[in-house]
Design a protein around this motif. Structure first.
Motif, PDB file in Angstrom:
ATOM      1  N   PHE B  92       0.841  -1.205   0.000  1.00 25.03           N
ATOM      2  CA  PHE B  92       0.000   0.000   0.000  1.00 25.03           C
ATOM      3  C   PHE B  92       0.876   1.256   0.000  1.00 25.03           C
ATOM      4  O   PHE B  92       0.636   2.188  -0.776  1.00 25.03           O
ATOM      5  CB  PHE B  92      -0.914  -0.010   1.227  1.00 25.03           C
ATOM      6  CG  PHE B  92      -1.941   1.073   1.228  1.00 25.03           C
ATOM      7  CD1 PHE B  92      -3.203   0.851   0.695  1.00 25.03           C
ATOM      8  CD2 PHE B  92      -1.657   2.321   1.746  1.00 25.03           C
ATOM      9  CE1 PHE B  92      -4.147   1.852   0.685  1.00 25.03           C
ATOM     10  CE2 PHE B  92      -2.591   3.333   1.735  1.00 25.03           C
ATOM     11  CZ  PHE B  92      -3.852   3.093   1.212  1.00 25.03           C
ATOM     12  N   GLU B  95       2.596   1.728  -3.379  1.00 30.10           N
ATOM     13  CA  GLU B  95       1.653   2.155  -4.426  1.00 30.10           C
ATOM     14  C   GLU B  95       1.220   3.601  -4.194  1.00 30.10           C
ATOM     15  O   GLU B  95       1.098   4.377  -5.136  1.00 30.10           O
ATOM     16  CB  GLU B  95       0.416   1.235  -4.443  1.00 30.10           C
ATOM     17  CG  GLU B  95       0.699  -0.216  -4.771  1.00 30.10           C
ATOM     18  CD  GLU B  95       1.193  -0.421  -6.188  1.00 30.10           C
ATOM     19  OE1 GLU B  95       0.577   0.097  -7.117  1.00 30.10           O
ATOM     20  OE2 GLU B  95       2.232  -1.094  -6.363  1.00 30.10           O
ATOM     21  N   ASP B  96       0.995   3.920  -2.914  1.00 33.99           N
ATOM     22  CA  ASP B  96       0.564   5.275  -2.559  1.00 33.99           C
ATOM     23  C   ASP B  96       1.637   6.304  -2.931  1.00 33.99           C
ATOM     24  O   ASP B  96       1.322   7.416  -3.360  1.00 33.99           O
ATOM     25  CB  ASP B  96       0.256   5.332  -1.056  1.00 33.99           C
ATOM     26  CG  ASP B  96      -0.348   6.648  -0.656  1.00 33.99           C
ATOM     27  OD1 ASP B  96      -1.358   7.033  -1.281  1.00 33.99           O
ATOM     28  OD2 ASP B  96       0.181   7.304   0.255  1.00 33.99           O
ATOM     29  N   LYS B  98       3.572   6.240  -5.438  1.00 29.35           N
ATOM     30  CA  LYS B  98       3.463   6.533  -6.872  1.00 29.35           C
ATOM     31  C   LYS B  98       2.388   7.596  -7.110  1.00 29.35           C
ATOM     32  O   LYS B  98       2.592   8.545  -7.862  1.00 29.35           O
ATOM     33  CB  LYS B  98       3.085   5.250  -7.636  1.00 29.35           C
ATOM     34  CG  LYS B  98       4.166   4.214  -7.698  1.00 29.35           C
ATOM     35  CD  LYS B  98       3.674   3.010  -8.468  1.00 29.35           C
ATOM     36  CE  LYS B  98       4.646   1.860  -8.408  1.00 29.35           C
ATOM     37  NZ  LYS B  98       4.097   0.648  -9.035  1.00 29.35           N
ATOM     38  N   LEU B  99       1.237   7.408  -6.443  1.00 27.97           N
ATOM     39  CA  LEU B  99       0.134   8.355  -6.625  1.00 27.97           C
ATOM     40  C   LEU B  99       0.510   9.742  -6.132  1.00 27.97           C
ATOM     41  O   LEU B  99       0.217  10.746  -6.784  1.00 27.97           O
ATOM     42  CB  LEU B  99      -1.111   7.873  -5.872  1.00 27.97           C
ATOM     43  CG  LEU B  99      -1.876   6.693  -6.454  1.00 27.97           C
ATOM     44  CD1 LEU B  99      -3.116   6.441  -5.642  1.00 27.97           C
ATOM     45  CD2 LEU B  99      -2.264   6.947  -7.894  1.00 27.97           C
ATOM     46  N   GLU B 101       3.457  10.986  -5.870  1.00 27.94           N
ATOM     47  CA  GLU B 101       4.449  11.582  -6.767  1.00 27.94           C
ATOM     48  C   GLU B 101       3.786  12.175  -8.010  1.00 27.94           C
ATOM     49  O   GLU B 101       4.140  13.276  -8.439  1.00 27.94           O
ATOM     50  CB  GLU B 101       5.465  10.506  -7.165  1.00 27.94           C
ATOM     51  CG  GLU B 101       6.818  11.103  -7.477  1.00 27.94           C
ATOM     52  CD  GLU B 101       7.885  10.047  -7.625  1.00 27.94           C
ATOM     53  OE1 GLU B 101       8.342   9.847  -8.747  1.00 27.94           O
ATOM     54  OE2 GLU B 101       8.252   9.424  -6.615  1.00 27.94           O
ATOM     55  N   ALA B 102       2.823  11.448  -8.548  1.00 28.06           N
ATOM     56  CA  ALA B 102       2.101  11.950  -9.726  1.00 28.06           C
ATOM     57  C   ALA B 102       1.308  13.206  -9.363  1.00 28.06           C
ATOM     58  O   ALA B 102       1.246  14.160 -10.140  1.00 28.06           O
ATOM     59  CB  ALA B 102       1.177  10.869 -10.267  1.00 28.06           C
ATOM     60  N   PHE B 105       3.664  16.090  -8.935  1.00 22.51           N
ATOM     61  CA  PHE B 105       4.182  16.477 -10.254  1.00 22.51           C
ATOM     62  C   PHE B 105       3.220  17.439 -10.950  1.00 22.51           C
ATOM     63  O   PHE B 105       3.631  18.416 -11.569  1.00 22.51           O
ATOM     64  CB  PHE B 105       4.385  15.210 -11.100  1.00 22.51           C
ATOM     65  CG  PHE B 105       4.865  15.474 -12.504  1.00 22.51           C
ATOM     66  CD1 PHE B 105       6.207  15.724 -12.755  1.00 22.51           C
ATOM     67  CD2 PHE B 105       3.985  15.481 -13.569  1.00 22.51           C
ATOM     68  CE1 PHE B 105       6.646  15.968 -14.042  1.00 22.51           C
ATOM     69  CE2 PHE B 105       4.418  15.727 -14.862  1.00 22.51           C
ATOM     70  CZ  PHE B 105       5.752  15.972 -15.101  1.00 22.51           C
ATOM     71  N   GLN B 106       1.951  17.151 -10.848  1.00 24.12           N
ATOM     72  CA  GLN B 106       0.955  17.952 -11.575  1.00 24.12           C
ATOM     73  C   GLN B 106       0.470  19.174 -10.812  1.00 24.12           C
ATOM     74  O   GLN B 106      -0.197  20.028 -11.379  1.00 24.12           O
ATOM     75  CB  GLN B 106      -0.257  17.077 -11.890  1.00 24.12           C
ATOM     76  CG  GLN B 106      -0.060  16.212 -13.119  1.00 24.12           C
ATOM     77  CD  GLN B 106      -1.382  15.757 -13.668  1.00 24.12           C
ATOM     78  OE1 GLN B 106      -2.182  15.199 -12.941  1.00 24.12           O
ATOM     79  NE2 GLN B 106      -1.620  15.988 -14.930  1.00 24.12           N
ATOM     80  N   PRO B 111      -3.587  26.274 -13.297  1.00 22.47           N
ATOM     81  CA  PRO B 111      -3.109  25.795 -14.598  1.00 22.47           C
ATOM     82  C   PRO B 111      -3.066  26.948 -15.614  1.00 22.47           C
ATOM     83  O   PRO B 111      -3.876  27.873 -15.533  1.00 22.47           O
ATOM     84  CB  PRO B 111      -4.154  24.745 -14.998  1.00 22.47           C
ATOM     85  CG  PRO B 111      -4.888  24.420 -13.754  1.00 22.47           C
ATOM     86  CD  PRO B 111      -4.842  25.630 -12.896  1.00 22.47           C
ATOM     87  N   MET B 136       6.636  28.685 -14.593  1.00 23.06           N
ATOM     88  CA  MET B 136       6.357  27.897 -13.379  1.00 23.06           C
ATOM     89  C   MET B 136       7.461  26.878 -13.159  1.00 23.06           C
ATOM     90  O   MET B 136       7.312  25.705 -13.511  1.00 23.06           O
ATOM     91  CB  MET B 136       5.008  27.203 -13.509  1.00 23.06           C
ATOM     92  CG  MET B 136       3.865  28.179 -13.445  1.00 23.06           C
ATOM     93  SD  MET B 136       2.401  27.539 -14.185  1.00 23.06           S
ATOM     94  CE  MET B 136       2.852  27.452 -15.869  1.00 23.06           C
ATOM     95  N   SER B 138       9.873  24.099 -11.730  1.00 28.74           N
ATOM     96  CA  SER B 138       9.555  22.954 -10.852  1.00 28.74           C
ATOM     97  C   SER B 138      10.177  23.111  -9.467  1.00 28.74           C
ATOM     98  O   SER B 138       9.699  22.533  -8.495  1.00 28.74           O
ATOM     99  CB  SER B 138      10.027  21.646 -11.496  1.00 28.74           C
ATOM    100  OG  SER B 138      11.376  21.775 -11.883  1.00 28.74           O
TER     101      SER B 138
END
Lengths: 186, 211
Positions: B92, B95-96, B98-99, B101-102, B105-106, B111, B136, B138
């Motif tokens: 868990f 996997e978490d 990864k989420l 991090e995504a 990132f965004q 926007p 913008m 990073s």
């Protein structure tokens, strides 16, 4: 005092002697086991803490298999949205597809070298993209890019009025220079 | 009253006037409470006290042993499930990660597409935007800056008022004003080519501390 004298004394005070012997044996035993209670209490504390932790872990993880399965489904889906730096043609195809769908002119698209980053699981694969088209179409392209199939982060965006047209508005033509990153794997 | 204790029978100073045939060792203890009684009572009390103390301690040790065995039984009963829970927790967490991090990132305060759309919606008819830039980086330490350049129609006096009002309206905008601060009019100069006033507005994204 000889041994015979000692025996005589014992015979004279048998109860007292027995009691003294009991005292000596009890004292010896108490001394021998003096650290036992502390050791057992420490052992009990450790075991009960471990047992409580196990019970808590088991209780908390009651719905964990379902949650993990759900999360794995999401991350699997997410993996499908990642860009592979080595698949240059496939990656550029994504921009060409957006170009066609939004009816803009893709002036330039370049995939830049991937920066080395050991800290994170994924890397941002950098791109420079230049497009030209009507305001609405350029905005649609940008929106599709930001909320599209791949995870996108725009680092710089420069909107410039295309020469010979009015200012930025619905009917005007503009050029957009983007420096962006798509989340991916090196 | 005559006393027949051993001590009283021992000659003290005066020389004996006849031979003393008494065997002191065999004479009975004639005290009211015999010494043996005190010795036995004291020794017995000490022995009983020590035995009671020993018994209490042994009982406590036994009790602790029982409790340890009970705790161990609980550990054994849950060990397998616990190991499985730990294995799942690790999956868990991975996997978490990864989420997260995504998501990181965004994550942007606003926007670019939304920013441009809002600029378009708030734009007065006297103002024309020629260039809009959004930077913008990073790196969160570097500021995020949006720049607008364009022309304002009207006389210089009117243009200055329009540009100033436009900046005020941007500051007062519920979405833009919440994310961008400060919003400043950096340049307002006559444009030789068109006769209008050209302007430049800088909009900086609020830092975390300012929010």
């Amino acid at each position: 005092m000889t041994f015979a004298d000692l025996i005589a004394r014992i015979k004279k005070q048998p109860i007292g002697f027995t009691c003294v012997m009991i005292c000596l044996l009890s004292g010896g035993w108490l001394y021998y086991r003096s650290g036992e209670i502390d050791a057992r209490q420490e052992e009990y504390r450790a075991k009960s803490e471990q047992a409580a932790k196990f019970i808590s872990n088991v209780a908390i993880s009651k719905n964990l298999p379902e949650q993990v399965a759900e999360l794995q489904t999401i991350t699997k889906e997410m993996d499908g949205r990642l860009v592979r730096a080595g698949q240059l043609a496939v990656n550029l195809q994504y921009f060409y597809k957006l170009e066609a769908e939004n009816e803009v002119k893709l002036l330039d698209v370049r995939q830049n070298p991937v920066p080395k980053n050991a800290k994170t699981l994924f890397v941002g694969i950098p791109y420079n993209v230049n497009i030209q088209g009507p305001y609405k179409n350029v905005m649609a392209f940008l929106q599709r890019l930001e909320k599209g199939r791949h995870f996108c982060r725009v680092n710089t965006a420069s909107f410039t009025k295309f020469a010979g047209t009015a200012g930025m508005g619905d009917g005007s033509s503009i050029t957009l220079a983007l420096s962006l990153e798509l989340l991916g794997q090196p | 009253m005559l006393s027949l204790t051993k001590k009283s029978d021992v000659p003290v100073a005066a020389p004996l006037w006849h031979t003393n045939f008494r065997n002191f060792e065999r004479l009975p203890d004639t005290k009211v409470v015999r010494t043996t009684f005190f010795v036995n009572t004291a020794a017995g009390a000490a022995a009983i006290a020590l035995l009671l103390w020993l018994g209490y301690r042994e009982y406590t040790i036994f009790n602790l042993g029982e409790q340890i065995a009970e705790a161990q039984a609980q550990i054994d009963a849950n060990a397998k499930q616990n190991a499985e829970a730990l294995r799942l927790t690790k999956i868990f967490t991975d996997e978490d990660k990864k989420l997260v991090e995504a998501e990181v990132f965004q994550k942007v305060p606003i926007p670019v597409s939304e920013y441009i759309e809002l600029i378009g919606q708030t734009l007065p008819k006297e103002i024309s935007i020629d260039f809009a830039d959004a930077r913008m980086p990073s790196d969160p330490k570097q500021p995020m800056i949006y720049v607008l350049r364009g022309l304002v129609a009207g006389t210089r006096d009117q243009a200055a008022g329009t540009a100033s009002s436009y900046v005020d309206s941007l500051r007062a905008h519920p979405r833009l004003g919440a994310v961008l601060d400060p919003i400043t009019l950096d340049k307002l100069t006559p444009d030789g080519g068109t006769g209008f006033m050209s302007f430049e507005i800088t909009l900086k994204v609020k830092t975390e501390g300012k929010k």
